[in-house]
Enzyme design. Structure first.
Site, PDB file in Angstrom:
ATOM      1  CE1 TYR A 131      34.407  49.588  44.076  1.00  0.00           C
ATOM      2  CE2 TYR A 131      33.873  50.522  46.213  1.00  0.00           C
ATOM      3  CZ  TYR A 131      34.187  49.455  45.606  1.00  0.00           C
ATOM      4  OH  TYR A 131      34.283  48.243  46.078  1.00  0.00           O
TER       5      TYR A 131
ATOM      6  NE  ARG B 297      36.812  43.685  45.780  1.00  0.00           N
ATOM      7  CZ  ARG B 297      36.159  44.874  45.536  1.00  0.00           C
ATOM      8  NH1 ARG B 297      34.767  45.015  45.809  1.00  0.00           N
ATOM      9  NH2 ARG B 297      36.571  46.229  45.391  1.00  0.00           N
TER      10      ARG B 297
ATOM     11  CG  HIS C  84      37.913  45.422  49.800  1.00  0.00           C
ATOM     12  ND1 HIS C  84      38.968  44.710  49.079  1.00  0.00           N
ATOM     13  CD2 HIS C  84      38.315  45.909  51.058  1.00  0.00           C
ATOM     14  CE1 HIS C  84      39.910  44.727  49.848  1.00  0.00           C
ATOM     15  NE2 HIS C  84      39.687  45.298  50.888  1.00  0.00           N
TER      16      HIS C  84
END
Length: 389
Positions: free
Chosen positions: A292, A279, A283
């Site tokens: 993160y 990805r 998200h």
């Protein structure tokens, strides 16, 4: 192990963990790849035959699909940023996994998506703007699932895997020549629903293909935290095949999916496909991946971009700038049309929301509707100019 052999220091604990990892019979399986990072086709005796039908025109069609859905994704993201959508789940980086698998399906096959399968929706012939109705908040669905055999988006994590197996069990009983396909992510693979669905699928030898898009991140949790073994290896515990495929290789994804569909359609039972991809965006538009993960990780995966890989192959085979220019122009026209369609969307009257809570009239809902009407009526005589307030 006796008490005297228990690890007593941090070093010994780390050493034990390394030994356990080394002894784990879950070494990464061979990854199927038919189009390498340089755009060169490779031969695989097992799966290349399932891609032989992809001539130059078909490969250009796959590129076009991937380009268009990426442009649609960009437009939807912009619409959300401008306040026209409440939320949007991007698919940047996962185009090959979705287009390659979607183009392998037959019309009678039925798809159970999550909320990110915009590319699969394109291959099923859905009007892309209909996907945005849900995220604009004007409907609970957006399309008739039976029209294209593409179910409405499922926001309840992993619930669609159970639905897919139930549908597949129905296919068996009706003796239909169809396969049920469940799309889910690596994060959903940790849900009990996935385990239960695979148990029932294996027990009944149901015609279902589990298609896991392992994009490496379940929001902020990396895959290696969720599973000590490659996700495709889990299939062996249920007694059916598991295959890991390069999810950024549209040719390999297409071939592997065709093989899996044939396997399930011929009565041999379920298959798990793990499309190993990434990805490259957030998200959802409510997420900030910079919190993160490292930018260097994203940069590394950009070098494996599925569109660039296929473009290299097409150019090497003689496809010129005219084709790519035409696809870009088509993408811009499509994006403009989608924007106009979204801006023209109007939500239903608020009272209509009371009609869709239950299939049949319900006294509590009727009571709440009556209260709402009384509340609204209380504003009827209000001087809108502000006088008398």
């Amino acid at each position: 192990m006796g008490a005297e052999h228990l690890p007593t220091s941090e070093f010994e604990i780390v050493e034990l963990e390394q030994a356990l990892a080394a002894s784990d019979p879950a070494d990464a399986p061979d990854m199927v790849q038919l189009l390498d990072a340089d755009g060169v086709l490779q031969f695989d005796a097992r799966f290349s035959p399932f891609a032989e039908h992809l001539d130059a025109e078909a490969l250009r069609g796959l590129y076009r699909d991937m380009f268009l859905v990426r442009r649609f994704d960009q437009e939807a993201t912009a619409l959300q940023r401008q306040g026209q959508l409440a939320l949007w789940p991007p698919l940047l980086g996962q185009e090959a996994a979705q287009i390659g698998s979607g183009r392998a399906l037959q019309p009678q096959d039925y798809v159970f998506p999550t909320y990110r399968e915009h590319g699969v929706a394109l291959t099923r012939g859905l009007q892309l703007s209909s996907l945005l109705k849900l995220f604009r908040g004007i409907t609970n669905g957006g399309w008739d699932p039976r029209e294209k055999n593409f179910h409405i988006y499922t926001l309840v994590l992993a619930a669609q895997t159970l639905h897919a197996v139930g549908y597949a069990m129905g296919i068996q009983r009706d003796q239909e020549d169809a396969v049920s396909v469940a799309y889910f992510g690596d994060g959903a693979s940790s849900e009990g629903d996935v385990h239960e669905s695979m148990v029932f699928a294996a027990s009944n030898q149901s015609p279902v293909v589990f298609f896991c898009q392992n994009n490496h991140w379940a929001i902020s949790v990396p895959t290696e935290v969720q599973s000590r073994i490659p996700l495709s290896n889990r299939a062996s515990g249920y007694g059916f095949p598991g295959i890991r495929v390069d999810g950024n290789d549209v040719v390999a994804v297409h071939a592997v999916t065709r093989w899996a569909l044939e396997h399930a359609r011929s009565g041999k039972g379920p298959v798990l496909i793990e499309a190993f991809t990434y990805r490259m965006s957030a998200h959802t538009t409510a997420d900030d991946p910079t919190k993160y993960r490292l930018s260097s990780e994203e940069a590394e995966w950009r070098q494996r971009d599925p569109l660039s890989r296929l473009a290299k192959h097409l150019r090497g085979a003689g496809t010129g700038d005219t084709f790519f220019d035409e696809v870009a122009a088509e993408g811009e026209a499509m994006a403009s049309a989608v924007r106009a369609e979204v801006l023209a969307m109007e939500g239903p009257e608020f009272e209509q929301s009371f009609e869709t809570v239950y299939a049949d009239p319900h006294p509590l809902v009727a009571e709440e509707l009556a209260w709402h009407r009384k509340y609204e009526a209380g504003f009827a005589d209000t001087d809108r100019s502000g006088e008398g307030n």
